[in-house]
Scaffold this active site. Structure first.
Site, mmCIF file in Angstrom:
data_model
loop_
_atom_site.group_PDB
_atom_site.id
_atom_site.type_symbol
_atom_site.label_atom_id
_atom_site.label_comp_id
_atom_site.label_asym_id
_atom_site.label_seq_id
_atom_site.Cartn_x
_atom_site.Cartn_y
_atom_site.Cartn_z
ATOM 1 N N PHE A 110 -16.886 20.956 -28.140
ATOM 2 C CA PHE A 110 -15.904 20.765 -29.198
ATOM 3 C C PHE A 110 -16.473 20.813 -30.614
ATOM 4 O O PHE A 110 -16.012 20.102 -31.512
ATOM 5 C CB PHE A 110 -15.139 19.447 -28.985
ATOM 6 N N CYS A 111 -17.460 21.659 -30.830
ATOM 7 C CA CYS A 111 -18.080 21.804 -32.165
ATOM 8 C C CYS A 111 -18.547 20.462 -32.708
ATOM 9 O O CYS A 111 -18.526 20.218 -33.920
ATOM 10 C CB CYS A 111 -17.126 22.471 -33.149
#
Length: 421
Positions: A370-371
């Protein structure tokens, strides 16, 4: 690798009765639980764009009726967005592409010698742009611990001197991994005690709750339109004018100057937002974002919040009832949060589970880190220790709620996960 294309289906407004004042568009049969990545388009945004399209022209300096109308729409959008987020009289509202772009702009505008203090729990957009020498604090185990850690770090930096080089605190308002809300107002007070400024990444909080820079007493705010039901490629950096006016333009080019002479050094840069909006701006994105802000400003945000919290409780309780599911969290289980839940299925590859949900049940979720790799990896390790499982996968699944989400959507995800067992 074989890629299977999904045949196009005509988008429709969500069914009546859903608490959705924006008329969020959806596709019949599909359950979208990936709002945290990109929220679906609001009818309010689509209608605003459709209304302006026949008049579409470049903004600023055009003498024709189309250009004048578009210039007025663009600047009205700036005012509307600023008002929605509580901009002060001396704040700038700079249109950008998204939150990442906004934070990179601010990073370029920092005075020389600025130290940035942030936490390891941030999205990459709030980790990577800052200069070398920045201070990255460990992920705290509670909101109160975050305030204590920041206060101690700022005291160490300042050592009793408040007139030294600038210090900027950079923090999220709500985690894109766990949905947990961070104590922004308390962190802002800690920054003030040590003569530091603070920028807030509100990309995940703004779609779920009101955000007002004046009430929070923060200096800068970064948001993305595509997470706020206006997926037309516009974001905003809102905040104090002095650093922005003193910095070189983010993009050197047309619109960012007040004068360009024959000599290479004979340039005077514009003041105000134009200084950092070189080139033809994203007029339609700005107008779409303003339309969503107007619609949300007239909505009952308390009722929307209450509905989302009911769905969130239903989702978390349902996941907890599945024996092989482990939720990721940094704070206590009852900490305030928005409609985002990340979890793993023991013994199951997260990408394969996401594919199964989409293919067999038409449920869209996100898988990966998720970055926010440092945070997600830490939470995965903590989840393994907390659950006593040694078969957790190296990546997670994320289900995120938004306007138009229903109990039936949550139940379909839970039933699909139960069937997978």
């Amino acid at each position: 690798m074989t890629v299977t294309l999904v045949p196009p289906t005509r988008p429709t407004a969500h069914a009546p009765g859903r608490p959705d004042p924006l008329g969020v568009l959806g596709v019949p049969g599909q359950v979208n639980l990936d709002h945290a990545a990109s929220a679906p388009c609001a009818r309010a945004a689509a209608d605003a764009v459709a209304e302006l399209l026949p008049w579409y022209a470049s903004v600023h300096r055009g003498a024709g009726a189309l250009s004048r109308r578009c210039t007025l729409a663009y600047e009205r959008a700036r005012q509307t967005v600023g008002d929605f987020f509580g901009a002060r009289a001396d704040d700038h509202v700079v249109f950008t592409r998204n939150t990442t772009d906004a934070l990179n702009l601010l990073a370029r505008a920092l005075p020389a010698g600025t130290t940035v203090v942030t936490f390891a729990g941030e999205h990459h957009a709030n980790l990577l742009p800052w200069p070398r020498g920045s201070v990255r604090l460990p992920v705290p185990d509670s909101p109160a611990a975050a305030v204590r850690a920041l206060d101690a770090a700022l005291a160490e930096l300042r050592r009793g001197e408040v007139s030294g080089p600038p210090v900027l605190v950079a923090v999220t308002a709500a985690s894109n991994v766990t949905g947990e809300r961070w104590p922004v107002a308390e962190l802002a007070r800690a920054a003030r005690r040590h003569a530091a400024r603070i920028v807030v990444d509100a990309a995940q909080l703004a779609p779920h709750a009101p955000v007002d820079v004046a009430e929070l007493d923060v200096d800068y705010l970064a948001v993305s339109g595509h997470k706020l039901y206006a997926p037309f490629g516009a974001g905003v950096l809102l905040g104090r004018a002095d650093w922005l006016d003193a910095a070189p333009p983010y993009l050197a080019g047309g619109g960012a100057t007040s004068h360009v002479g024959a000599a290479t050094h004979d340039v005077r840069w514009a003041a105000g937002p134009a200084r950092h909006e070189g080139g033809t701006p994203n007029l339609l994105g700005a107008v779409a974002l303003a339309a969503v802000c107007t619609a949300l400003a007239g909505a009952d945000r308390d009722a929307l919040h209450a509905h989302e919290q009911l769905l969130l409780g239903r989702l978390r309780n349902g996941l907890a009832a599945l024996p092989d599911v482990v939720e990721l969290r940094a704070f206590a289980a009852d900490a305030p949060r928005v409609g985002i839940v990340s979890f793993v299925l023991a013994g199951r590859d997260s990408a394969e589970v996401a594919g199964y949900l989409a293919r067999e049940h038409e449920v869209g979720v996100r898988d990966g880190l998720f970055c926010a790799h440092p945070l997600a990896r830490r939470l995965l390790a903590e989840a393994a220790a907390r659950s006593g499982r040694d078969d957790l996968p190296p990546t997670a699944l994320r289900a995120s709620l938004g306007l138009g989400s229903t109990a039936a959507d949550v139940d379909r995800l839970l039933a699909a996960l139960a069937a997978l067992r």
